[in-house]
Design an enzyme around this catalytic site. Sequence first.
Site, PDB file in Angstrom:
ATOM      1  CD  GLU A  83      52.759  68.051  63.991  1.00 23.58           C
ATOM      2  OE1 GLU A  83      53.120  67.672  62.790  1.00 23.58           O
ATOM      3  OE2 GLU A  83      53.795  67.812  64.782  1.00 23.58           O
ATOM      4  CE  LYS A 275      55.601  65.346  60.736  1.00 26.14           C
ATOM      5  NZ  LYS A 275      55.163  66.114  61.674  1.00 26.14           N
ATOM      6  CG  ASP A 291      54.704  71.400  43.912  1.00 23.81           C
ATOM      7  OD1 ASP A 291      54.570  70.608  44.659  1.00 23.81           O
ATOM      8  OD2 ASP A 291      54.656  71.198  42.605  1.00 23.81           O
ATOM      9  CG  HIS A 388      52.404  67.237  70.265  1.00 25.55           C
ATOM     10  ND1 HIS A 388      52.581  67.779  69.022  1.00 25.55           N
ATOM     11  CD2 HIS A 388      51.497  66.023  70.087  1.00 25.55           C
ATOM     12  CE1 HIS A 388      51.691  67.032  68.323  1.00 25.55           C
ATOM     13  NE2 HIS A 388      51.235  66.318  68.727  1.00 25.55           N
TER      14      HIS A 388
HETATM   15  C1  MEV Z   1      56.629  65.900  65.070  1.00 27.24           C
HETATM   16  O1  MEV Z   1      55.660  66.370  64.172  1.00 27.24           O
HETATM   17  C2  MEV Z   1      58.238  66.200  64.651  1.00 27.24           C
HETATM   18  C3  MEV Z   1      58.926  65.421  65.739  1.00 27.24           C
HETATM   19  O2  MEV Z   1      59.061  63.929  65.503  1.00 27.24           O
HETATM   20  C4  MEV Z   1      60.488  65.796  64.865  1.00 27.24           C
HETATM   21  C5  MEV Z   1      61.753  65.074  65.397  1.00 27.24           C
HETATM   22  O3  MEV Z   1      61.525  63.851  66.068  1.00 27.24           O
HETATM   23  O4  MEV Z   1      62.664  65.505  65.425  1.00 27.24           O
HETATM   24  C6  MEV Z   1      59.287  66.110  66.997  1.00 27.24           C
END
Ligand code: MEV
Length: 435
Positions: A83, A275, A291, A388
């Site tokens: 990413e 995430k 792992d 991003h």
């Molecule tokens: C993107 O990889 C991760 C985010 O969506 C995490 C979040 O929303 O806190 C930016």
Amino acid sequence: MKVISGFSKFDHKQRLDYITANSDLTEGDSLHLDDYCPPNGDQQRLFSEMIENYIGNFPIPLGVVTNMVINGEAYIVPFVTEESSVVAAASKAAKFWAERGGFKAKVDAMTKKGQVHFTWNGNPESIQQLFPEIKRKLIDETLELTAKMRQRSGGITDILLSDKTNELAGYYQIDVSFETGDAMGANFINTVLEKFASVLENISELNTHDNRVEIIMSILSNYTPDCKVNCWVECPVEQLSGWNKSLSYNLFATKFKQSVDIANLDISRAVTHNKGIFNGIDAVLLATGNDYRATAAGAHAYASKEGHYRGLTTVTLTDQTFRYELEIPLAIGTVGGITQIHPMVKNVMAILKYPDSKKLMMIAAASGLANNFSAIASLITTGIQTGHMKMHLSNILNQLSTSETERNLANDYFSDKTVSNSAVNDFILSLRSKI
Ligand code: MEV
């Protein structure tokens, strides 16, 4: 589809021939499957023996996060991730916090668990009475298996019998606690548990003519609430002003807290919040040959321990002090598995100055917190897309098979504009139409 037997016995060429004959891969494509195989024969053999039905290597970028200060020690942290913005986001937070005392972390315990699941239809009281004797046998019969681990102050630390007969007819568990030192310990734990199972099947008092132990399965648990790390950052609220000038530090702190509170009360947000934590954690775990599926399963379960799924971080705002903390179970290792044989993992460990497993837990947690802090700080100020998409611009340009000149022109053009797939596409089309 015709069922195939013996694919694993095929040599490399036979495997590729089979795949090209039975998929959309062309012979030309299959030639490139070797592009990422190291020329050194030994390394190639190593990879080919790591998994079944091996056909090639699959590279994912390795980058580093600099300025990561944890408990006063500075680290350069290798990240493996596909990413675009993950390394940049963690690096920004690492630098921000390095200038404010760095990350603090602690690991209180590193206990791992495993279970033997079995049925037995005798009198529940009699198995409980027999249990001290059963336990002694289980320990005695695994002394050889646990010898090395005991020498390193690890091994079995507890064995419990849980009567689950009210939940499932005749069902019991032997719950075993382990200390596995610097190893994640999955193989050690599973070997001991399988031995326990065979011991149980051979205890004469439990295995009579009309009543036998029926082993269902023996396996470690990836739920590791007693192998967890706490990692936090802290600073006076006014020092938060350094992140982004668009909000006052008080509003930044308030919105930050609100966003974390939302992750604690709303599952849809909590999953995405967590995430973002795993963006950093998985990148470190991949780089160190750990792992990451096991830790993800365990941590997401931990996020639900109070009965509903929530974010794994908490903010406290007291006396004008901002404190942000991550608490996460991470059963990982620095020895065993592929950690000492994978050539890149060896380099990664050297970059990290050979941490023990406790330190690696702290490094992974700090990386997760860094990514999450960056994400939240962007979400409550500029939004994440500006940063991003800037990082993603090169992916879009590569997808459009751009020349170096086109890429330079696009990088210049988009330096002060919003990047989107369609805007980049239009820009490149307009360049090409002028030729
Ligand atoms: C993107 O990889 C991760 C985010 O969506 C995490 C979040 O929303 O806190 C930016």
